[in-house]
Design a protein around this motif. Structure first.
Motif, PDB file in Angstrom:
ATOM      1  N   LYS A 104      38.993   7.484-106.888  1.00  8.48           N
ATOM      2  CA  LYS A 104      38.177   8.646-107.224  1.00  8.48           C
ATOM      3  C   LYS A 104      38.491   9.742-106.217  1.00  8.48           C
ATOM      4  O   LYS A 104      38.987   9.472-105.116  1.00  8.48           O
ATOM      5  N   PRO A 105      38.222  11.010-106.553  1.00  9.91           N
ATOM      6  CA  PRO A 105      38.594  12.109-105.652  1.00  9.91           C
ATOM      7  C   PRO A 105      37.878  12.032-104.308  1.00  9.91           C
ATOM      8  O   PRO A 105      36.761  11.516-104.202  1.00  9.91           O
ATOM      9  N   VAL A 106      38.539  12.590-103.303  1.00 11.18           N
ATOM     10  CA  VAL A 106      37.972  12.674-101.959  1.00 11.18           C
ATOM     11  C   VAL A 106      37.226  13.992-101.787  1.00 11.18           C
ATOM     12  O   VAL A 106      36.110  14.034-101.277  1.00 11.18           O
ATOM     13  N   ARG A 107      37.857  15.098-102.228  1.00  9.67           N
ATOM     14  CA  ARG A 107      37.287  16.431-101.981  1.00  9.67           C
ATOM     15  C   ARG A 107      37.140  17.270-103.250  1.00  9.67           C
ATOM     16  O   ARG A 107      36.622  18.362-103.198  1.00  9.67           O
ATOM     17  N   PRO A 144      27.026  20.665 -96.171  1.00  5.23           N
ATOM     18  CA  PRO A 144      26.703  19.996 -97.437  1.00  5.23           C
ATOM     19  C   PRO A 144      27.379  18.642 -97.594  1.00  5.23           C
ATOM     20  O   PRO A 144      28.543  18.452 -97.295  1.00  5.23           O
ATOM     21  N   GLY A 145      26.607  17.689 -98.076  1.00  4.38           N
ATOM     22  CA  GLY A 145      27.109  16.370 -98.395  1.00  4.38           C
ATOM     23  C   GLY A 145      26.048  15.631 -99.183  1.00  4.38           C
ATOM     24  O   GLY A 145      24.847  15.801 -98.944  1.00  4.38           O
ATOM     25  N   HIS A 146      26.470  14.811-100.133  1.00  5.71           N
ATOM     26  CA  HIS A 146      25.521  14.080-100.985  1.00  5.71           C
ATOM     27  C   HIS A 146      25.555  12.595-100.630  1.00  5.71           C
ATOM     28  O   HIS A 146      26.626  11.994-100.529  1.00  5.71           O
ATOM     29  N   PHE A 147      24.373  12.021-100.445  1.00  4.76           N
ATOM     30  CA  PHE A 147      24.232  10.606-100.132  1.00  4.76           C
ATOM     31  C   PHE A 147      23.433   9.944-101.257  1.00  4.76           C
ATOM     32  O   PHE A 147      22.286  10.313-101.510  1.00  4.76           O
ATOM     33  N   ARG A 148      24.039   8.970-101.919  1.00  5.59           N
ATOM     34  CA  ARG A 148      23.395   8.279-103.043  1.00  5.59           C
ATOM     35  C   ARG A 148      23.088   6.840-102.607  1.00  5.59           C
ATOM     36  O   ARG A 148      23.996   6.020-102.436  1.00  5.59           O
ATOM     37  N   LEU A 163      31.454  13.892-100.445  1.00  5.31           N
ATOM     38  CA  LEU A 163      31.666  15.123 -99.694  1.00  5.31           C
ATOM     39  C   LEU A 163      32.588  16.033-100.503  1.00  5.31           C
ATOM     40  O   LEU A 163      32.819  15.827-101.677  1.00  5.31           O
ATOM     41  N   GLY A 164      33.103  17.066 -99.861  1.00  3.12           N
ATOM     42  CA  GLY A 164      34.060  17.934-100.540  1.00  3.12           C
ATOM     43  C   GLY A 164      33.470  19.198-101.129  1.00  3.12           C
ATOM     44  O   GLY A 164      34.097  19.836-101.975  1.00  3.12           O
ATOM     45  N   TYR A 165      32.290  19.602-100.695  1.00  2.11           N
ATOM     46  CA  TYR A 165      31.626  20.759-101.291  1.00  2.11           C
ATOM     47  C   TYR A 165      32.123  22.097-100.746  1.00  2.11           C
ATOM     48  O   TYR A 165      31.820  23.140-101.307  1.00  2.11           O
ATOM     49  N   GLN A 166      32.867  22.094 -99.626  1.00  3.70           N
ATOM     50  CA  GLN A 166      33.146  23.366 -98.961  1.00  3.70           C
ATOM     51  C   GLN A 166      34.435  24.037 -99.433  1.00  3.70           C
ATOM     52  O   GLN A 166      34.546  25.258 -99.410  1.00  3.70           O
ATOM     53  N   HIS A 167      35.419  23.252 -99.842  1.00  8.12           N
ATOM     54  CA  HIS A 167      36.648  23.819-100.420  1.00  8.12           C
ATOM     55  C   HIS A 167      37.247  24.915 -99.531  1.00  8.12           C
ATOM     56  O   HIS A 167      37.484  26.039 -99.977  1.00  8.12           O
ATOM     57  N   ARG A 168      37.492  24.590 -98.269  1.00  4.99           N
ATOM     58  CA  ARG A 168      37.949  25.614 -97.325  1.00  4.99           C
ATOM     59  C   ARG A 168      39.444  25.923 -97.436  1.00  4.99           C
ATOM     60  O   ARG A 168      39.892  26.969 -97.008  1.00  4.99           O
TER      61      ARG A 168
END
Length: 489
Positions: A104-107, A144-148, A163-168
């Motif tokens: 599955k994707p990392v970022r 930002p980061g999501h924990f499920r 993770l991966g919400y910032q797209h820098r």
């Protein structure tokens, strides 16, 4: 490590060679891909590189070549430490690790950015199982980061971290500027690890220019790095004490951190060491007056931190809250490839200051410290011990090394060598910061790979929370103290 001629294997042969190296006990430091270039028909071709650390302490590289969409036999089933590397390689290059158990994707890079809501979270089924989602927007001032959390009552069965919400777009941005003027950008990749990133970048540029920094420059850079390590371990200890409402510890560690970062500011003008290091040398040396200032600061610091550490470790409330919580066994740490302090807290003696010491740490060795229990208590104690070791190291170097009153003379930097790959590793406070710079036929930067230790350690946090109560997550999280921005490049 610098190389100019590296054979390219076929993709299947390359994967097989990587598997043989891991079977033989070599440790995977990095694995990444880049688009092939220099040939009109190579637009869909990918060059893969595996960086391995052998038992003799030397790095070696294995390089392969494949076409986008091509498959290779996944390493992860036999060597779980490769799982994050293969996921990132698939996401960035399109090469498919066939048989990867959790691809599955990392970022969520590029076109995948709009698909984060469809992330395939692992599911735990059962009538009494419930899910708790936290983030990506948090109540406190964090990234930002999501924990499920998948829970049965208060007990966590599984935690998945997205993770991966910032797209820098850091790696792409590093190729848009002249290679000798990237320091300010590199220093901000992970702002609490400015020195480790800057030193790794400077060392790589110097190697690509065929230049070598002076021994005095190495000493100043080493002092800067150890001051950064002390300051950031103190920030972690502040958070751990505050999270359990041990206010004496939280207030004192915060005060001591201020003393350390202010000492750094008196040397270079920045509390985080920004602007101190530059390719070829350092902008600020350590004069006799600054030497005495640092020695006096560290002597007072050592007395105070010994007292607060004793207070913290002897408190029954602290012991009750940290002992046995968030444990990662040594085998699990080795299997998933933990690095840095979380690995050492589980008994895995990995520290590139010892395994890849270079000139500085060969002359002035640093002790590799470990704990055995792998829990929050071990990570707490190890931060205290590593602070003590860094203070000892800085004090010894300041007392035993001749330093000029002016900044050391910088090395002369010429054009970058063409068709050359340089891999630079520096042990930051979280673990090894890896940077790989590769030039093309004209000496221009062709690829710049950045790897923060957090990339490999986030999954360790997920394992640490298993079978603990959900209320234990904040202290587990802070005991790892990982970087969101270091992951979201």
């Amino acid at each position: 490590m610098l190389t100019r001629e590296l054979a390219q294997l076929g993709l299947d042969e390359w994967a097989s060679a990587c598997a043989q190296a891991l079977d033989a006990g070599e440790r995977m430091v990095s694995l990444f891909g880049r688009p092939a270039s220099g040939q009109p028909d190579a637009a869909d071709e990918v060059i893969t590189t595996a960086v391995l650390l052998g038992g003799d302490g030397g790095l070696r590289l294995l390089r392969g070549r494949g076409r986008r969409g091509q498959s290779f036999l996944s390493l992860t089933a036999r060597h779980p430490a490769a799982q994050m590397f293969e996921r990132e390689l698939w996401e960035q290059s399109g090469l498919v690790p066939e048989g990867h158990p959790w691809l599955k994707p990392v970022r969520y890079e590029g076109a995948r950015q709009q698909c984060m809501a469809q992330h395939p979270f692992f599911k735990v089924r059962g009538q009494e199982v419930h899910e708790v989602g936290v983030g990506p927007i948090h109540a406190s001032v964090i990234e930002p980061g999501h924990f499920r959390f998948m829970c049965h009552g208060e007990q966590v069965h599984h935690l998945e971290i997205q993770l991966g919400y910032q797209h820098r777009g850091v790696e792409a941005l590093l190729l848009r500027r002249p290679p000798l003027s990237l320091t300010s950008l590199v220093e901000s990749i992970a702002g609490d690890t400015s020195i480790a990133y800057a030193w790794g970048y400077c060392a790589a540029i110097e190697a690509l220019c065929g230049a070598q920094s002076s021994p005095e420059t190495d000493v100043v850079r080493g002092i800067a790095l150890e001051l950064e390590r002390v300051a950031m371990h103190l920030a972690s200890l502040t958070g751990l004490a505050t999270d359990i409402a041990f206010l004496q510890g939280g207030a004192t560690y915060g005060r001591l951190r201020t003393a350390v970062i202010n000492a750094t500011m008196r040397v270079c003008g920045s509390r985080f060491g920004r602007g101190w290091l530059r390719p070829g040398g350092v902008r600020f040396g350590i004069t006799d007056a600054l030497r005495q200032d640092l020695l006096a600061t560290l002597a007072a610091f050592a007395r105070d931190i010994a007292q607060v550490n004793d207070l913290m470790l002897s408190a029954r409330s602290v012991q009750s809250r940290f002992r046995g919580v968030g444990a990662v066994t040594r085998k699990a740490a080795e299997d998933i490839g933990l690095v840095g302090l979380p690995a050492r807290a589980s008994g895995v003696a990995v520290d590139t200051r010892s395994s890849l010491p270079g000139r500085l740490y060969t002359t002035h060795p640093v002790a590799t410290l470990t704990e055995d229990t792998g829990d929050c208590w071990a990570r707490l104690k190890l931060r205290m011990r590593e602070i003590d070791e860094s203070v000892r190291w800085i004090t010894n170097v300041l007392q035993s090394t001749e330093l000029s009153n002016a900044a050391p003379a910088p090395a002369t930097l010429g054009p970058l060598w063409h068709d050359t790959l340089c891999v630079s590793v520096r042990e930051g406070f979280r673990g090894p910061v890896v940077q790989a710079l590769e030039t093309g036929p004209e000496g221009r930067l062709l690829h710049y790979k950045v790897q923060d230790p957090s990339l490999l350690n986030w999954f360790g946090l997920a394992l640490a929370v298993r079978d603990n109560e959900i209320s234990d997550f904040p202290i587990c999280n802070k005991s790892f103290d990982l970087s969101y921005c270091g992951n979201d490049l």
